[in-house]
Enzyme design. Structure first.
Site, PDB file in Angstrom:
ATOM      1  N   GLU A 149       0.825  -1.205   0.000  1.00 56.02           N
ATOM      2  CA  GLU A 149       0.000   0.000   0.000  1.00 56.02           C
ATOM      3  C   GLU A 149       0.866   1.266   0.000  1.00 56.02           C
ATOM      4  O   GLU A 149       0.448   2.309  -0.489  1.00 56.02           O
ATOM      5  CB  GLU A 149      -0.914  -0.025   1.238  1.00 56.02           C
ATOM      6  CG  GLU A 149      -2.312   0.476   0.961  1.00 56.02           C
ATOM      7  CD  GLU A 149      -3.275   0.203   2.103  1.00 56.02           C
ATOM      8  OE1 GLU A 149      -3.900  -0.876   2.088  1.00 56.02           O
ATOM      9  OE2 GLU A 149      -3.402   1.039   3.007  1.00 56.02           O
TER      10      GLU A 149
ATOM     11  N   HIS B  26       7.931 -26.745   0.873  1.00 53.43           N
ATOM     12  CA  HIS B  26       7.305 -27.846   0.142  1.00 53.43           C
ATOM     13  C   HIS B  26       6.187 -27.331  -0.753  1.00 53.43           C
ATOM     14  O   HIS B  26       5.290 -28.079  -1.130  1.00 53.43           O
ATOM     15  CB  HIS B  26       6.786 -28.886   1.142  1.00 53.43           C
ATOM     16  CG  HIS B  26       7.893 -29.417   1.996  1.00 53.43           C
ATOM     17  ND1 HIS B  26       8.605 -30.543   1.679  1.00 53.43           N
ATOM     18  CD2 HIS B  26       8.445 -28.925   3.134  1.00 53.43           C
ATOM     19  CE1 HIS B  26       9.541 -30.748   2.598  1.00 53.43           C
ATOM     20  NE2 HIS B  26       9.468 -29.775   3.489  1.00 53.43           N
TER      21      HIS B  26
ATOM     22  N   LYS C 263     -13.172   2.561  -1.521  1.00 50.39           N
ATOM     23  CA  LYS C 263     -14.066   2.909  -0.400  1.00 50.39           C
ATOM     24  C   LYS C 263     -15.197   3.814  -0.888  1.00 50.39           C
ATOM     25  O   LYS C 263     -16.360   3.629  -0.545  1.00 50.39           O
ATOM     26  CB  LYS C 263     -13.279   3.642   0.696  1.00 50.39           C
ATOM     27  CG  LYS C 263     -12.370   2.748   1.536  1.00 50.39           C
ATOM     28  CD  LYS C 263     -11.794   3.536   2.719  1.00 50.39           C
ATOM     29  CE  LYS C 263     -10.897   2.676   3.584  1.00 50.39           C
ATOM     30  NZ  LYS C 263     -10.383   3.348   4.780  1.00 50.39           N
TER      31      LYS C 263
HETATM   32  O1  PA5 Z   1      -3.238   1.675   5.824  1.00 46.52           O
HETATM   33  C1  PA5 Z   1      -4.321   2.196   5.571  1.00 46.52           C
HETATM   34  O2  PA5 Z   1      -4.478   3.418   5.596  1.00 46.52           O
HETATM   35  C2  PA5 Z   1      -5.534   1.343   5.274  1.00 46.52           C
HETATM   36  O3  PA5 Z   1      -5.222   0.010   5.100  1.00 46.52           O
HETATM   37  C3  PA5 Z   1      -6.520   1.460   6.415  1.00 46.52           C
HETATM   38  O4  PA5 Z   1      -5.935   1.020   7.593  1.00 46.52           O
HETATM   39  C4  PA5 Z   1      -7.800   0.679   6.148  1.00 46.52           C
HETATM   40  O5  PA5 Z   1      -8.353   1.048   4.927  1.00 46.52           O
HETATM   41  C5  PA5 Z   1      -8.802   0.901   7.269  1.00 46.52           C
HETATM   42  O6  PA5 Z   1      -9.048   2.260   7.429  1.00 46.52           O
HETATM   43  P1  PA5 Z   1      -9.675   2.813   8.759  1.00 46.52           P
HETATM   44  O7  PA5 Z   1      -8.728   2.546   9.876  1.00 46.52           O
HETATM   45  O8  PA5 Z   1      -9.865   4.264   8.515  1.00 46.52           O
HETATM   46  O9  PA5 Z   1     -10.960   2.094   8.970  1.00 46.52           O
END
Ligand code: PA5
Length: 464
Positions: free
Chosen positions: A291, A320, A433
């Site tokens: 990410e 394996h 989202k």
């Molecule tokens: O790293 C990130 O920003 C995302 O993976 C969020 O953690 C994830 O989308 C969840 O978001 P939130 O904590 O706002 O619910």
């Protein structure tokens, strides 16, 4: 520093011209220095607020330990609702530090509530959770930095409704802890109105960099883990990450080497822990690396489509399954092993005379076997001229886990700076989202729905 970093098998000396020549440290000195300075100059600022997490105020921690400790005493089950960065840190650390069959242990041996980290909205999983917990003795941590994530808010709505029916509103409230950004978001507003206990996520602490803030610390404190030792380990890795000499700074060093391998077309980074306790560390790493580095444009607005696909494997299990590919498949991977010097248990392979078989195994320990297999895989990869790197933990404990988490976070930040991209945003995730909100008819997302409807329709390319 407790961790050790072995990068021999990344270099030409070990794997020939598929490796990185030590001369690049000099050749790329300016870009290394620039990336180092970018990360250092921003420590504690903007989206690098996570750099300050190990140095949080003691009183703040004491309150958390006391409040969460009480919850831990009352709870038979502790359920965390969250997703992505709001779940993977807690899951990976709790798995590392709790008994490997924690939930199945009898209560006296467990000494902490059962833990459920619920990071999906599969209806069967929600139903299964409700089948195994008792709402009267279960406590819930609803974790969402934004306070807007559909998955987590749905889980909360389902749960709060059931809890109120089971316990009445006043008692139900006491079973919920909310972790979110203070002063902002749908969940924060509801939490204030309903009177839930709230812990804050700093404005500049992004989801995947949040494990050392209340996102992780609250569940760890409920489970009785030593959060101060964890932060001590993290502080030590912060100290080492401020070392400007790349050969003395493991996070900068591995970020640099990974970027050199990306230039060579190694677009896959495998994390392979040789410990079941570290299995979910690979998930934590995968999210952080994917990410943060997977970005369309660089900081100058140029299209770069940067990133390196992270993959997870478990030693010895995946020897394996996947190692054949790592050894003989395309030269497109770097494998990072997580090794453990001293496992917390020792198991001897029985050396009874009967049955007469496998004398070479008898009397050895599983500890020797797993380490021999790791070294053997490392050797096989080296022989096949495949880049590999080993991070060794002397033991898995709060302090070494704190070091490891901070190492991964600094490594990611340095890699982002070397790639000249923004490692702290996630426009690709946000797009999904928003599209979800639109599809579910959330007010304010009408234009997004129009955009979805206007995109090319699925046509004849479907079977069944
Ligand atoms: O790293 C990130 O920003 C995302 O993976 C969020 O953690 C994830 O989308 C969840 O978001 P939130 O904590 O706002 O619910």
């Amino acid at each position: 520093m407790n961790l050790k970093f072995d990068y021999n098998n990344m270099m030409t000396d070990a794997i020939g011209d598929k490796g990185v020549c030590s001369c690049v440290f000099e050749k790329e000195a300016d870009s290394i220095a620039k990336a180092f300075k970018t990360v250092m100059d921003n420590r504690g600022k903007g989206w690098q607020e996570w750099c300050d997490l190990p140095f949080v105020n003691e009183d703040y921690l004491d309150e958390m330990i006391s409040y969460c400790g009480e919850v831990g005493k009352k709870a038979d089950s502790f359920v965390l609702f969250g997703i992505g960065g709001s779940a993977l840190g807690p899951l990976s650390v709790a798995t590392a530090l709790l008994h490997l069959h924690h939930n199945e242990l009898p209560k006296e041996k467990r000494k902490a509530p059962k833990l459920y980290v619920e990071d999906n909205v599969d209806p069967e999983r929600m139903k299964a959770l409700l089948d195994v917990i008792d709402l009267k003795t279960a406590y819930f941590n609803v974790v969402t930095k934004s306070g807007e994530t559909s998955e987590t808010l749905s889980q909360f709505l389902i749960l709060y409704s059931l809890l109120k029916k089971e316990l009445g509103k006043e008692e139900a409230k006491k079973h919920i802890i909310v972790t979110t950004t203070i002063g902002k978001g749908t969940l924060y507003n509801t939490a204030v109105k309903e009177g839930f206990k709230i812990y804050g996520v700093g404005a500049g602490v992004g989801g995947r960099f949040s494990v050392l803030c209340p996102v992780g610390l609250v569940p760890f404190a409920v489970l009785g883990l030593d959060i101060k030792a964890m932060l001590k380990g993290a502080a030590e890795l912060s100290r080492v990450s401020a070392e400007s000499d790349v050969r003395k700074n493991p996070a900068l060093l591995s970020a640099f080497l990974q970027c050199e391998y990306m230039k060579k077309g190694c677009n896959i980074s495998v994390l392979m822990p040789y410990a079941d306790s570290l299995k979910y560390m690979a998930d934590f790493y995968c999210q952080l690396w994917a990410e943060s580095l997977g970005k369309a444009v660089d900081l100058d607005g140029k299209t770069v489509n940067a990133g390196q696909t992270p993959a997870k494997a478990l030693g010895v299990t995946d020897q394996h399954s996947q190692v054949q590919l790592y050894t003989e498949g395309p030269f497109d991977k770097v494998v990072t092993f997580l090794a453990v010097e001293n496992y917390r248990d020792k198991v001897v392979i029985a050396d009874d005379k009967e049955p007469e078989m496998c004398d070479f195994l008898k009397g050895h320990t599983l500890n020797e076997l797993i380490n021999a297999e790791r070294k053997a895989t490392e050797f096989a990869l080296k022989k096949a001229k495949r880049a590999n790197f080993t991070v060794t933990l002397p033991e898995v404990n709060e302090e070494t886990i704190g070091e490891l988490l901070m190492y991964f976070m600094y490594e990611t930040a340095f890699a982002g700076a070397l790639l000249n991209i923004d490692a702290f945003n996630q426009p690709g995730v946000e797009e999904g989202k928003k599209a979800t909100f639109a599809m579910l008819g959330r007010k304010g997302y009408e234009a997004k729905m129009e955009e979805i409807n206007a995109s090319p329709k699925k046509s004849e390319y479907t079977i069944g």
